[in-house]
Design an enzyme around this catalytic site. Structure first.
Site, PDB file in Angstrom:
ATOM      1  N   CYS A   1     -19.276 -20.473  32.884  1.00 20.69           N
ATOM      2  CA  CYS A   1     -19.055 -19.798  31.596  1.00 20.69           C
ATOM      3  C   CYS A   1     -18.382 -20.715  30.579  1.00 20.69           C
ATOM      4  CB  CYS A   1     -18.185 -18.561  31.789  1.00 20.69           C
ATOM      5  SG  CYS A   1     -18.919 -17.257  32.791  1.00 20.69           S
TER       6      CYS A   1
ATOM      7  N   ASP B   1     -26.792 -12.177  24.807  1.00 27.88           N
ATOM      8  CA  ASP B   1     -25.889 -13.287  25.087  1.00 27.88           C
ATOM      9  C   ASP B   1     -26.662 -14.301  25.919  1.00 27.88           C
ATOM     10  OD1 ASP B   1     -23.916 -11.865  23.810  1.00 27.88           O
ATOM     11  OD2 ASP B   1     -22.488 -11.922  25.475  1.00 27.88           O
TER      12      ASP B   1
ATOM     13  N   HIS C   1     -23.675 -10.688  31.780  1.00 26.35           N
ATOM     14  CA  HIS C   1     -23.820 -12.099  32.129  1.00 26.35           C
ATOM     15  C   HIS C   1     -24.214 -12.236  33.599  1.00 26.35           C
ATOM     16  CE1 HIS C   1     -20.917 -12.964  28.555  1.00 26.35           C
ATOM     17  NE2 HIS C   1     -22.095 -12.499  28.166  1.00 26.35           N
TER      18      HIS C   1
ATOM     19  N   ASP D   1     -21.994 -18.347  26.707  1.00 25.60           N
ATOM     20  CA  ASP D   1     -22.357 -17.039  26.171  1.00 25.60           C
ATOM     21  C   ASP D   1     -23.209 -17.135  24.917  1.00 25.60           C
ATOM     22  OD1 ASP D   1     -20.695 -16.248  28.185  1.00 25.60           O
ATOM     23  OD2 ASP D   1     -19.176 -15.330  26.883  1.00 25.60           O
TER      24      ASP D   1
ATOM     25  N   ASP E   1     -24.416 -15.046  35.610  1.00 27.66           N
ATOM     26  CA  ASP E   1     -24.029 -16.188  36.429  1.00 27.66           C
ATOM     27  C   ASP E   1     -22.861 -15.964  37.385  1.00 27.66           C
ATOM     28  OD1 ASP E   1     -22.420 -15.997  34.216  1.00 27.66           O
ATOM     29  OD2 ASP E   1     -22.617 -18.077  33.587  1.00 27.66           O
TER      30      ASP E   1
ATOM     31  N   SER F   1     -13.395  -9.806  33.226  1.00 28.88           N
ATOM     32  CA  SER F   1     -14.309 -10.218  34.286  1.00 28.88           C
ATOM     33  C   SER F   1     -13.855  -9.679  35.627  1.00 28.88           C
ATOM     34  CB  SER F   1     -14.397 -11.748  34.336  1.00 28.88           C
ATOM     35  OG  SER F   1     -13.104 -12.302  34.476  1.00 28.88           O
ATOM     36  N   SER F   2     -14.609 -10.017  36.672  1.00 27.26           N
ATOM     37  CA  SER F   2     -14.273  -9.613  38.028  1.00 27.26           C
ATOM     38  C   SER F   2     -13.830 -10.829  38.830  1.00 27.26           C
ATOM     39  CB  SER F   2     -15.492  -8.973  38.704  1.00 27.26           C
ATOM     40  OG  SER F   2     -16.426  -9.970  39.082  1.00 27.26           O
TER      41      SER F   2
ATOM     42  N   ARG G   1     -23.612  -7.079  44.401  1.00 26.25           N
ATOM     43  CA  ARG G   1     -24.592  -6.731  43.370  1.00 26.25           C
ATOM     44  C   ARG G   1     -25.965  -7.264  43.780  1.00 26.25           C
ATOM     45  NH1 ARG G   1     -20.920  -9.783  38.959  1.00 26.25           N
ATOM     46  NH2 ARG G   1     -18.955  -8.646  39.304  1.00 26.25           N
TER      47      ARG G   1
END
Length: 423
Positions: free
Chosen positions: A407, A254, A303, A170, A305, A354-355, A322
């Site tokens: 990450c 970021d 982000h 990040d 990635d 996050s997901s 997405r």
């Protein structure tokens, strides 16, 4: 209480940004978007070497401790984050815009305090095991300094407690022989760079380039205080217009909103990265690198990635939930677009930041080795069908802090050269 005095409008960094104006509106946004659509290719320059004017810090290029041009060349050295002393950030507007509503009571109650002790203990153990496996695979591992993130600090514009040093991706990005510190956009991350300074100073003494992007004031004007939080439909509309919780008051970004493929670097405008931040990177890296803006059908981007992860020369994992609006750019260049399988992380597992799509947030050790979650069997099988060996590591509890393998790391040195993969 830790109190920090700073000059209003000051900048901690080696690069200056022209003052755009105190009122940034639609005209600027449109101009920036048009500016980014393409940049001119250029020949290689002195960025490709580690030479410096001072003979005392002039190693041969092969000796430079920092050298990485993409996400897949053979990995030699990596920074891995720490979960120790991680704190729940205060529940500010920028945090609210980047988190799921079901976790808001958790933030409201725990903001400024450590994450649950038992959970952190498990996360620390998982990351230690990850480091051991990386070392077994022949990779040098560096770790940030332990810091107590619960300490309060105050600037002329805001006060906050910290977050963590868990996600070096990040805050740091390596482009060639240069390591760049991102300015960040969350107030709880204002001093996150301190955990990495001893490492970066070591790289600098050994010949690497070191740049810090202009530090934002993070004044109230940087955030859209009226940003609609509850309506996904409104977020979709605003994202399509290039409007997010962060404004264009000053540059912010970021590093994890950028992903590298040699001369071409792809960035997204997100909740934490604005157009001015991307423009700073574009100007700073020109003419050797081309920065392209890409966007996705994502109401809450933060982000790139776990949405668009480049795993090899001309090979990218593209999140089916997405889709990329500019995917034809890659198809025309002959890239292989791979749709990863649906993640299988349980619904009741806490993902505070996050997901579930952290399943595709993998770390390539080289073109034929990938570090992947031990629990995510479907994506393991996908990689194996591609002829890529999977190195399985369990980091489920570490996932809860907001990141997967990509990450949790910053690849400092990969064995490779600067090439173009889009022409």
């Amino acid at each position: 209480m830790l109190r920090v005095r700073c000059l209003r409008g000051g900048s901690r960094g080696a690069e200056a940004v022209h003052y755009i104006g105190s009122r940034l509106g639609r005209t600027l946004t449109g101009w920036v978007q048009r500016t980014f659509q393409s940049t001119q290719a250029a020949t290689a320059s002195s960025r490709n070497s580690c030479a410096a004017d001072d003979k005392a810090t002039e190693p041969l290029p092969k000796d430079c401790p920092v050298s990485s041009y993409n996400e897949w060349d053979p990995l030699e050295e990596v920074i891995v984050g720490r979960a120790e002393n991680a704190c729940v950030p205060p529940f500010t507007i920028e945090v609210k815009a980047n988190t799921y509503e079901k976790y808001w009571p958790f933030y409201q109650k725990q903001g400024g305090h450590y994450f649950p002790k038992d959970h952190l203990k498990k996360a620390v153990a998982e990351i230690e095991e990850m480091c051991n496996i990386l070392k077994t695979e022949g990779v040098t591992v560096r770790r940030p300094d332990p810091i107590d993130w619960s300490l309060k600090y105050k600037t002329p514009d805001f006060e906050s407690t910290g977050l963590y040093s868990a996600m070096p991706r990040d805050i740091l990005i390596v482009v060639g022989n240069e390591i760049i510190e991102a300015p960040m956009a969350w107030r709880s991350r204002f001093f996150e760079y301190r955990a990495y300074r001893s490492i970066i100073k070591d790289y600098f003494h050994r010949g690497a380039k070191w740049t810090t992007a202009p530090k934002p004031t993070m004044a109230d004007e940087l955030y859209n205080q009226d940003y609609p939080i509850h309506s996904v439909e409104d977020r979709h509309k605003l994202a399509a217009q290039g409007k997010f919780v962060t404004t264009e008051f000053e540059p912010c970004f970021d590093a994890a909103d950028f992903i590298r493929a040699g001369r071409d670097i792809f960035a997204q405008r997100s909740q934490v990265t604005n157009y001015l931040g991307i423009e700073w990177m574009r100007r700073h890296l020109a003419p050797d690198y081309r920065v392209h803006i890409i966007s996705f059908k994502d109401p809450n981007p933060m982000h790139i990635d776990a949405t668009f992860n480049i795993i090899g020369p001309g090979i990218v994992l593209s999140n089916p939930d997405r889709p990329c609006h500019q995917i034809d750019l890659f198809k025309k260049a002959g890239w292989t677009i791979i749709t990863p399988p649906t993640p299988i992380i349980p619904d009741d597992h806490p993902l505070w930041m996050s997901s579930k799509w952290l399943s595709m947030n993998v770390l390539m050790l080289d073109e034929k080795r990938v570090m992947v979650d031990a629990n995510e069997v479907p994506i393991q099988k996908m990689f194996e069908k591609l002829g890529i060996t999977t190195i399985k590591v369990n980091i489920r509890n570490a996932n809860s802090l907001g990141g997967g393998f990509h990450c949790w790391t910053c690849d400092v040195r990969r064995r490779g050269t600067l090439q173009s993969y889009l022409d």
